[in-house]
Design a protein around this motif. Structure first.
Motif, PDB file in Angstrom:
ATOM      1  N   PHE A 202       0.830  -1.206   0.000  1.00 51.46           N
ATOM      2  CA  PHE A 202       0.000   0.000   0.000  1.00 51.46           C
ATOM      3  C   PHE A 202       0.866   1.258   0.000  1.00 51.46           C
ATOM      4  CE2 PHE A 202       0.392  -1.208   4.498  1.00 51.46           C
ATOM      5  CZ  PHE A 202       0.791  -0.022   5.087  1.00 51.46           C
ATOM      6  N   ASP A 203       0.216   2.382  -0.316  1.00 55.52           N
ATOM      7  CA  ASP A 203       0.846   3.696  -0.347  1.00 55.52           C
ATOM      8  C   ASP A 203       0.599   4.363   1.001  1.00 55.52           C
ATOM      9  OD1 ASP A 203       1.397   6.442  -0.714  1.00 55.52           O
ATOM     10  OD2 ASP A 203       0.619   6.444  -2.764  1.00 55.52           O
ATOM     11  N   ASP A 204       1.668   4.790   1.673  1.00 57.38           N
ATOM     12  CA  ASP A 204       1.505   5.399   3.007  1.00 57.38           C
ATOM     13  C   ASP A 204       1.176   6.891   2.956  1.00 57.38           C
ATOM     14  OD1 ASP A 204       3.940   6.726   2.527  1.00 57.38           O
ATOM     15  OD2 ASP A 204       4.909   5.977   4.345  1.00 57.38           O
ATOM     16  N   THR A 205       0.993   7.447   1.783  1.00 55.92           N
ATOM     17  CA  THR A 205       0.674   8.865   1.545  1.00 55.92           C
ATOM     18  C   THR A 205       1.805   9.810   1.953  1.00 55.92           C
ATOM     19  OG1 THR A 205      -0.454   9.425   3.640  1.00 55.92           O
ATOM     20  CG2 THR A 205      -1.801   8.402   1.915  1.00 55.92           C
ATOM     21  N   CYS A 206       2.942   9.264   2.326  1.00 54.74           N
ATOM     22  CA  CYS A 206       4.079  10.072   2.789  1.00 54.74           C
ATOM     23  C   CYS A 206       5.327   9.811   1.940  1.00 54.74           C
ATOM     24  CB  CYS A 206       4.372   9.761   4.257  1.00 54.74           C
ATOM     25  SG  CYS A 206       2.957  10.017   5.322  1.00 54.74           S
ATOM     26  N   GLY A 207       5.104   9.245   0.736  1.00 46.78           N
ATOM     27  CA  GLY A 207       6.207   9.017  -0.170  1.00 46.78           C
ATOM     28  C   GLY A 207       6.722   7.595  -0.233  1.00 46.78           C
ATOM     29  N   ASN A 208       6.015   6.649   0.413  1.00 46.21           N
ATOM     30  CA  ASN A 208       6.513   5.287   0.498  1.00 46.21           C
ATOM     31  C   ASN A 208       5.462   4.254   0.115  1.00 46.21           C
ATOM     32  OD1 ASN A 208       9.095   5.944   1.959  1.00 46.21           O
ATOM     33  ND2 ASN A 208       7.599   6.733   3.402  1.00 46.21           N
ATOM     34  N   LEU A 209       5.954   3.151  -0.416  1.00 55.79           N
ATOM     35  CA  LEU A 209       5.146   1.952  -0.523  1.00 55.79           C
ATOM     36  C   LEU A 209       5.537   1.074   0.653  1.00 55.79           C
ATOM     37  CD1 LEU A 209       5.500   1.237  -4.339  1.00 55.79           C
ATOM     38  CD2 LEU A 209       3.541   2.249  -3.133  1.00 55.79           C
ATOM     39  N   ILE A 210       4.536   0.472   1.285  1.00 57.11           N
ATOM     40  CA  ILE A 210       4.760  -0.374   2.454  1.00 57.11           C
ATOM     41  C   ILE A 210       4.189  -1.760   2.143  1.00 57.11           C
ATOM     42  CG2 ILE A 210       4.309  -0.709   4.914  1.00 57.11           C
ATOM     43  CD1 ILE A 210       5.977   1.819   4.312  1.00 57.11           C
ATOM     44  N   GLN A 211       4.968  -2.777   2.453  1.00 56.53           N
ATOM     45  CA  GLN A 211       4.525  -4.146   2.232  1.00 56.53           C
ATOM     46  C   GLN A 211       4.092  -4.751   3.554  1.00 56.53           C
ATOM     47  OE1 GLN A 211       6.752  -6.657  -0.589  1.00 56.53           O
ATOM     48  NE2 GLN A 211       7.125  -7.998   1.158  1.00 56.53           N
ATOM     49  N   ILE A 212       2.983  -5.471   3.530  1.00 54.04           N
ATOM     50  CA  ILE A 212       2.596  -6.270   4.687  1.00 54.04           C
ATOM     51  C   ILE A 212       2.719  -7.736   4.277  1.00 54.04           C
ATOM     52  CG2 ILE A 212       1.177  -4.562   5.871  1.00 54.04           C
ATOM     53  CD1 ILE A 212      -1.323  -5.845   4.660  1.00 54.04           C
ATOM     54  N   ALA A 213       3.057  -8.594   5.227  1.00 55.86           N
ATOM     55  CA  ALA A 213       3.283  -9.994   4.915  1.00 55.86           C
ATOM     56  C   ALA A 213       2.749 -10.892   6.019  1.00 55.86           C
ATOM     57  CB  ALA A 213       4.783 -10.243   4.736  1.00 55.86           C
ATOM     58  N   GLN A 214       2.206 -12.022   5.572  1.00 54.94           N
ATOM     59  CA  GLN A 214       1.761 -13.070   6.488  1.00 54.94           C
ATOM     60  C   GLN A 214       2.511 -14.337   6.114  1.00 54.94           C
ATOM     61  OE1 GLN A 214      -2.455 -13.978   6.402  1.00 54.94           O
ATOM     62  NE2 GLN A 214      -2.093 -16.002   7.276  1.00 54.94           N
TER      63      GLN A 214
END
Length: 127
Positions: free
Chosen positions: A114-126
């Motif tokens: 997802f896009d954190d709206t602060c300039g980064n893509l963030i990955q979540i993982a299970q």
């Protein structure tokens, strides 16, 4: 030796603090002035003595360029673990978070971005 703080570059500390606490659910641990910026760290609500995430201002030209280039190439700046990725995905969608990758199985791991709206893509993982 252990990791106690990890940082992520952000374009706006206030906006990042709001996103990471209100949307993602992290808890603010430290927020103190340091010159023109602040030392702001967040922790997981279920491990408030664990690793702290520092919201690092991207005011240095190299930080801005790095952040801009990895975002443009679709590379997540960091990864957070979740117990149930589909539940977390739905919770974040309900909060208005914009995903660039829906939960996708990759071998033994399922990831989403997802896009954190602060300039980064963030990955979540299970796992």
């Amino acid at each position: 030796m252990k990791i106690i703080v990890t940082s992520i570059f952000v374009q706006d500390q206030d906006k990042a603090l709001e996103f990471y606490s209100e949307k993602l659910g992290f808890v603010k641990k430290v927020d103190v002035p340091v010159g023109e910026f602040r030392w702001i760290t967040l922790v997981s609500p279920d491990n408030q003595d664990g690793v702290e995430l520092l919201l690092e201002p991207n005011n240095h030209p190299a930080a801005k360029e790095y952040q801009k280039k990895i975002f443009a190439d679709g590379i997540p700046a960091t990864m957070f673990g979740v117990a149930d990725i589909h539940k977390e995905y739905n919770r974040l969608i309900e909060k208005g978070v914009k995903f660039t990758m829906v939960p996708t199985k990759m071998g033994e791991v399922t990831i989403a971005v997802f896009d954190d709206t602060c300039g980064n893509l963030i990955q979540i993982a299970q796992k």
